[in-house]
Scaffold this motif. Structure first.
Motif, mmCIF file in Angstrom:
data_model
loop_
_atom_site.group_PDB
_atom_site.id
_atom_site.type_symbol
_atom_site.label_atom_id
_atom_site.label_comp_id
_atom_site.label_asym_id
_atom_site.label_seq_id
_atom_site.Cartn_x
_atom_site.Cartn_y
_atom_site.Cartn_z
ATOM 1 N N ALA A 163 -11.327 22.750 -2.105
ATOM 2 C CA ALA A 163 -11.378 23.874 -3.038
ATOM 3 C C ALA A 163 -12.505 24.822 -2.632
ATOM 4 O O ALA A 163 -13.426 24.459 -1.895
ATOM 5 C CB ALA A 163 -11.597 23.376 -4.464
ATOM 6 N N PHE A 164 -12.438 26.033 -3.135
ATOM 7 C CA PHE A 164 -13.456 27.055 -2.885
ATOM 8 C C PHE A 164 -14.650 26.733 -3.785
ATOM 9 O O PHE A 164 -14.520 26.688 -5.008
ATOM 10 C CB PHE A 164 -12.878 28.430 -3.221
ATOM 11 N N VAL A 165 -15.814 26.503 -3.188
ATOM 12 C CA VAL A 165 -16.992 26.065 -3.944
ATOM 13 C C VAL A 165 -17.968 27.224 -4.123
ATOM 14 O O VAL A 165 -18.412 27.838 -3.153
ATOM 15 C CB VAL A 165 -17.690 24.893 -3.234
ATOM 16 N N VAL A 166 -18.279 27.518 -5.383
ATOM 17 C CA VAL A 166 -19.292 28.518 -5.728
ATOM 18 C C VAL A 166 -20.503 27.775 -6.275
ATOM 19 O O VAL A 166 -20.391 27.029 -7.251
ATOM 20 C CB VAL A 166 -18.771 29.511 -6.781
ATOM 21 N N ALA A 167 -21.656 27.959 -5.638
ATOM 22 C CA ALA A 167 -22.874 27.254 -6.036
ATOM 23 C C ALA A 167 -23.707 28.124 -6.975
ATOM 24 O O ALA A 167 -23.943 29.301 -6.702
ATOM 25 C CB ALA A 167 -23.691 26.873 -4.817
ATOM 26 N N ASN A 168 -24.173 27.496 -8.054
ATOM 27 C CA ASN A 168 -24.911 28.193 -9.101
ATOM 28 C C ASN A 168 -26.166 27.399 -9.459
ATOM 29 O O ASN A 168 -26.168 26.184 -9.352
ATOM 30 C CB ASN A 168 -24.003 28.350 -10.324
ATOM 31 N N ASN A 169 -27.160 28.108 -9.886
ATOM 32 C CA ASN A 169 -28.430 27.621 -10.431
ATOM 33 C C ASN A 169 -29.575 27.987 -9.504
ATOM 34 O O ASN A 169 -29.663 27.529 -8.365
ATOM 35 C CB ASN A 169 -28.458 26.106 -10.686
ATOM 36 N N GLY A 170 -30.433 28.858 -10.018
ATOM 37 C CA GLY A 170 -31.630 29.237 -9.293
ATOM 38 C C GLY A 170 -31.413 30.183 -8.141
ATOM 39 O O GLY A 170 -32.317 30.356 -7.309
ATOM 40 N N VAL A 171 -30.250 30.808 -8.062
ATOM 41 C CA VAL A 171 -29.975 31.725 -6.945
ATOM 42 C C VAL A 171 -30.740 33.020 -7.187
ATOM 43 O O VAL A 171 -30.404 33.805 -8.081
ATOM 44 C CB VAL A 171 -28.462 31.996 -6.808
ATOM 45 N N ARG A 172 -31.770 33.214 -6.386
ATOM 46 C CA ARG A 172 -32.661 34.362 -6.590
ATOM 47 C C ARG A 172 -33.002 35.089 -5.292
ATOM 48 O O ARG A 172 -33.345 36.260 -5.314
ATOM 49 C CB ARG A 172 -34.001 33.908 -7.219
ATOM 50 N N ASP A 173 -32.962 34.376 -4.163
ATOM 51 C CA ASP A 173 -33.527 34.925 -2.931
ATOM 52 C C ASP A 173 -32.865 34.282 -1.714
ATOM 53 O O ASP A 173 -31.945 33.466 -1.842
ATOM 54 C CB ASP A 173 -35.041 34.715 -2.899
ATOM 55 N N ALA A 174 -33.353 34.649 -0.542
ATOM 56 C CA ALA A 174 -32.754 34.157 0.699
ATOM 57 C C ALA A 174 -32.857 32.644 0.822
ATOM 58 O O ALA A 174 -31.943 31.989 1.340
ATOM 59 C CB ALA A 174 -33.432 34.832 1.893
ATOM 60 N N ALA A 175 -33.938 32.063 0.342
ATOM 61 C CA ALA A 175 -34.117 30.613 0.469
ATOM 62 C C ALA A 175 -33.051 29.856 -0.306
ATOM 63 O O ALA A 175 -32.450 28.898 0.209
ATOM 64 C CB ALA A 175 -35.510 30.216 0.000
ATOM 65 N N THR A 176 -32.789 30.273 -1.539
ATOM 66 C CA THR A 176 -31.790 29.558 -2.342
ATOM 67 C C THR A 176 -30.384 29.819 -1.818
ATOM 68 O O THR A 176 -29.548 28.917 -1.780
ATOM 69 C CB THR A 176 -31.888 29.963 -3.824
ATOM 70 N N VAL A 177 -30.119 31.050 -1.393
ATOM 71 C CA VAL A 177 -28.809 31.369 -0.826
ATOM 72 C C VAL A 177 -28.544 30.511 0.403
ATOM 73 O O VAL A 177 -27.489 29.882 0.543
ATOM 74 C CB VAL A 177 -28.721 32.865 -0.470
ATOM 75 N N THR A 178 -29.501 30.481 1.311
ATOM 76 C CA THR A 178 -29.333 29.729 2.553
ATOM 77 C C THR A 178 -29.147 28.244 2.280
ATOM 78 O O THR A 178 -28.301 27.581 2.907
ATOM 79 C CB THR A 178 -30.544 29.952 3.471
ATOM 80 N N GLU A 179 -29.912 27.701 1.338
ATOM 81 C CA GLU A 179 -29.790 26.280 1.020
ATOM 82 C C GLU A 179 -28.376 25.936 0.567
ATOM 83 O O GLU A 179 -27.758 24.992 1.070
ATOM 84 C CB GLU A 179 -30.793 25.900 -0.065
ATOM 85 N N TYR A 180 -27.843 26.702 -0.378
ATOM 86 C CA TYR A 180 -26.514 26.404 -0.900
ATOM 87 C C TYR A 180 -25.421 26.600 0.146
ATOM 88 O O TYR A 180 -24.491 25.793 0.257
ATOM 89 C CB TYR A 180 -26.214 27.262 -2.124
#
Length: 260
Positions: free
Chosen positions: A198-215
């Motif tokens: 399935a298409f996974v959308v990650a949520n929680n704490g997405v604020r900046d490049a670090a969180t985007v890259t992690e997810y």
């Protein structure tokens, strides 16, 4: 798999009583998808939402929730942004009705198995559905039968709930999108991405490049922004980071669910 290739791969997560068409339009330069709602669509969920309002929370409580959903989606029909609507229901039949509306607007129907407010849980909505995977899968099957694209908003760290397994069951029941609030367990995104296509959308704490890259490194196909969704500076940072990640992970743009 249903084609969910929207750009940028940034979504807006629904905020009760705040996430309407106007809210989505204000962020349209930075996101590719907006989940409106949540909207209580049956008697049980509406009574619970009324009690939430009594203690000071914002909720959408229009006289006719289906007409409200139709108006909101219609307002976004000509916008360059994909729309979805997050709904709460203590019963299955209304899920079919609102899914039909979403199908008419090429919008995503999102089943809320996420909210943890006691009033909603007592009514059988939100997080309660994660504890009753059979009923949650019935909701998904009902929505998918209308031809609508179906998302389920999930929450990590619910005691006793094996979330990757539940995500797999939900996807098998017909969910095209798994919208995962990772809480403080960011690695759960990788477990879910490895469990299902399935298409996974990650949520929680997405604020900046670090969180985007992690997810995205964990295998998410997109990220979503919740509380800061009315802050253009945050949305701009998230979009830029998301675009940059996909620019260097070409397969991530063509193989949703594979983790890039």
């Amino acid at each position: 798999m249903v084609d969910l290739d929207f750009e940028p791969r940034v979504a807006l997560a629904s905020l009760s009583g705040e996430s309407d068409a106007a809210w989505a339009e204000h962020a349209a330069n930075h996101v590719g998808l907006a989940f409106l709602g949540g909207v209580a669509i049956d008697e049980g969920s509406r009574r619970a939402a009324e009690r939430l309002v009594e203690r000071g929370r914002n909720e959408f409580l229009p006289a006719d929730p289906f007409a409200f959903v139709d108006r909101q989606l219609r307002a976004l029909d000509d916008m360059p942004i994909r729309s979805g609507v997050n709904v709460r229901s203590a019963s299955r039949a209304p899920i079919r009705d609102v899914a039909e509306l979403c199908a008419d607007h090429d919008a995503i129907l999102e089943v809320n198995a996420h909210c943890r407010q006691p009033e909603l849980c007592a009514a059988g909505c939100g997080e309660t559905l994660l504890r009753d995977a059979h009923r949650l899968c019935e909701y998904v099957e009902t929505a998918a039968a209308t031809g609508a694209v179906v998302s389920v908003k999930l929450r990590a760290e619910v005691p006793g709930v094996p979330l990757p397994e539940t995500a797999g069951w939900v996807a098998a029941a017909g969910a095209d999108v798994l919208h995962v609030d990772a809480m403080d367990s960011e690695g759960i995104v990788r477990e879910i991405a490895d469990t299902t296509d399935a298409f996974v959308v990650a949520n929680n704490g997405v604020r900046d490049a670090a969180t985007v890259t992690e997810y995205l490194d964990y295998g998410a196909d997109a990220v979503s922004v919740g509380r800061p969704s009315d802050r253009p500076a945050v949305l701009r940072r998230v979009r830029e980071a998301t675009d940059a990640w996909f620019a260097t992970h070409e397969t991530g743009m063509t193989e949703p669910g594979t983790g890039g």
